[in-house]
Enzyme design. Structure first.
Site: not given
Length: 465
Positions: A141-142, A318-319
């Site tokens: 793996t390394n 904007s709401s």
């Protein structure tokens, strides 16, 4: 659900019969449920893993370390994966313990089972072709995992570079479009000296264009790999000629100029190239965030801010406030940049945390570099196509700011002197009169000379007094 029994160091487990992965991948799924992001989220990493495994199989075949029929089956399996097959079988979480062992074994198992199928054997019938003995032969793996990770990052850098180039071209196009528009430049958010809106956008384009070379430099560092170093760089369990041959095959398969590190022990533990690439991403993120800040400032208003440019409206802002439209695209770019800058710190800490011959924190490094590359690329494309290309100039507002600015006094300093200029500037500030009006009133310059000094050509480029 039908299952098959597989065994490893810790014992036996039932694995779904239809799964192309095996017991070690299944254990990793049970152990690591951290991000919810599987390695298949990044196809570049899956493809790079398959390329490494194919290169290893070819080198082992050439050296008589792997039977030709096994090597050909592994190569064919890897080719299928590179072409997009079975990516959904790469299921382990990107963040994992074990320095990437789970990712490496996920690749080994999927490739082994696909190769077994090509040889006419059942999944999990590893006596005919084994994930460790054959697919992982001459590897650890390394060395396999970081080599694949480096390649994956190089692959991920290419669409990022394309996104940068497209945004740079859009900014340059706006520079040409706005070349005739005079405006006031600003330093420290205060009036400075005149410039053109085109000059402002040209500076944005040039600034961003510098990043292509920085990415290329970082990618060159990443192309130096430790494949063949196996566990810690000594090359244990590998043929003496394996490392250079495997890297040669990898260069052919990947199309990238990979080369073997001169010292594999050093290369196995060194995270320097990852840190450099992360720094390049951070530098790019900082520039993009500053660009987004400037776009938001220049478009502020629409009536009580600078209002010198107009960004394309993307959604109601904007709401509660009717008619409000926000600079949502630059805002999203800002947030992406902040995430990338934070990820750079995580990469730095992970790189520093290595001990002796290995850095076990590589999964975090790889996750952040691949994620940051993708996020930046997507955000840049968003900023380009949904904002920059649709920017319009407010010429009247630019002219009004310039006309009313005290900053144009700087252009008069060579002609009336610093003391007179300072006095005129202060009077203008106190009375609300324009600089030109006060110069005329005191007859410090003729009308012809004043017009020449305050002409666009004189104010936005070097000139002789």
């Amino acid at each position: 659900m039908q299952t098959r029994i597989e065994k490893d160091l810790l014992g036996e487990q039932a694995v779904p019969a239809e799964a192309w992965y095996g017991i070690q991948t299944q254990r990793a799924q049970q152990n690591f449920t951290i991000t919810g992001v599987p390695i298949s989220h990044f196809p570049e990493l899956i493809n790079a893993l398959a390329m490494v495994k194919a290169a290893a199989a070819r080198a082992n075949r050439d050296l008589g370390q792997l039977e030709p029929h096994k090597a050909e089956a592994i190569n064919a399996a890897c080719a299928d994966i590179i072409n997009g097959a079975l990516h959904d079988q790469f299921v382990v979480d990107l963040i994992q313990g074990g320095a990437g062992t789970s990712t490496n074994m996920n690749a080994n198992e999927v490739i082994a089972n696909l190769a077994l199928a090509k040889l006419g054997h059942a999944r999990g019938d590893y006596k005919h072709l084994h994930p460790n003995n054959d697919v992982n032969r001459s590897q650890s793996t390394n060395d396999a995992y970081p080599t694949a990770a480096r390649l994956a990052i190089v692959f991920a850098a290419q669409p990022l570079k394309q996104a940068i180039a497209a945004l740079q071209q859009s900014l340059a196009a706006k520079a040409g479009e706005f070349a005739h528009i005079l405006k006031m430049g600003r330093t420290q958010l205060q009036d400075a000296v005149p410039m053109t809106l085109g000059q402002e956008f040209e500076a944005f384009a040039v600034n961003l264009g510098e990043e292509d070379a920085r990415i290329d430099d970082a990618c060159r560092l990443l192309c130096e790999v430790n494949l063949g170093g196996t566990a810690i760089g000594t090359g244990i369990n590998a043929h003496p000629d394996y490392a250079p041959l495997a890297v040669q095959h990898l260069a052919t398969i990947s199309g990238q100029p990979v080369s073997l590190a001169s010292n594999l022990v050093e290369a196995t533990s060194d995270m320097g190239a990852f840190v450099t690439f992360s720094s390049v991403l951070k530098r790019l993120a900082v520039k993009l965030s500053k660009l987004s800040n400037d776009l938001r400032l220049l478009s502020s208003g629409p009536r009580t801010g600078l209002g010198e440019i107009q960004l394309p409206a993307m959604q109601p802002g904007s709401s509660i406030m009717p008619g409000k439209v926000n600079p949502v695209i630059p805002e999203a770019m800002n947030q992406t940049a902040f995430q990338v800058i934070g990820a750079d710190l995580a990469v730095t800490l992970a790189a520093e945390a290595g001990q002796l011959q290995l850095n076990a924190m590589e999964p975090l490094i790889i996750y952040n570099l691949l994620n940051s590359s993708r996020m930046l690329g997507e955000a840049i494309r968003m900023l380009d196509t949904r904002c920059v290309r649709g920017i319009k100039a407010n010429e009247a507002q630019c002219a009004a700011h310039l006309h009313n600015s005290i900053g144009i006094i700087t252009a008069l300093v060579p002609h009336i002197g610093y003391d007179n200029a300072s006095r005129i500037a202060n009077q203008a500030l106190m009375t609300g009169a324009t600089v030109a009006e006060l110069v005329r009133e005191e007859q410090l310059l003729s009308e012809e000379r004043l017009a020449a000094v305050l002409s666009p050509a004189s104010m936005v480029a070097p000139c002789v007094a």
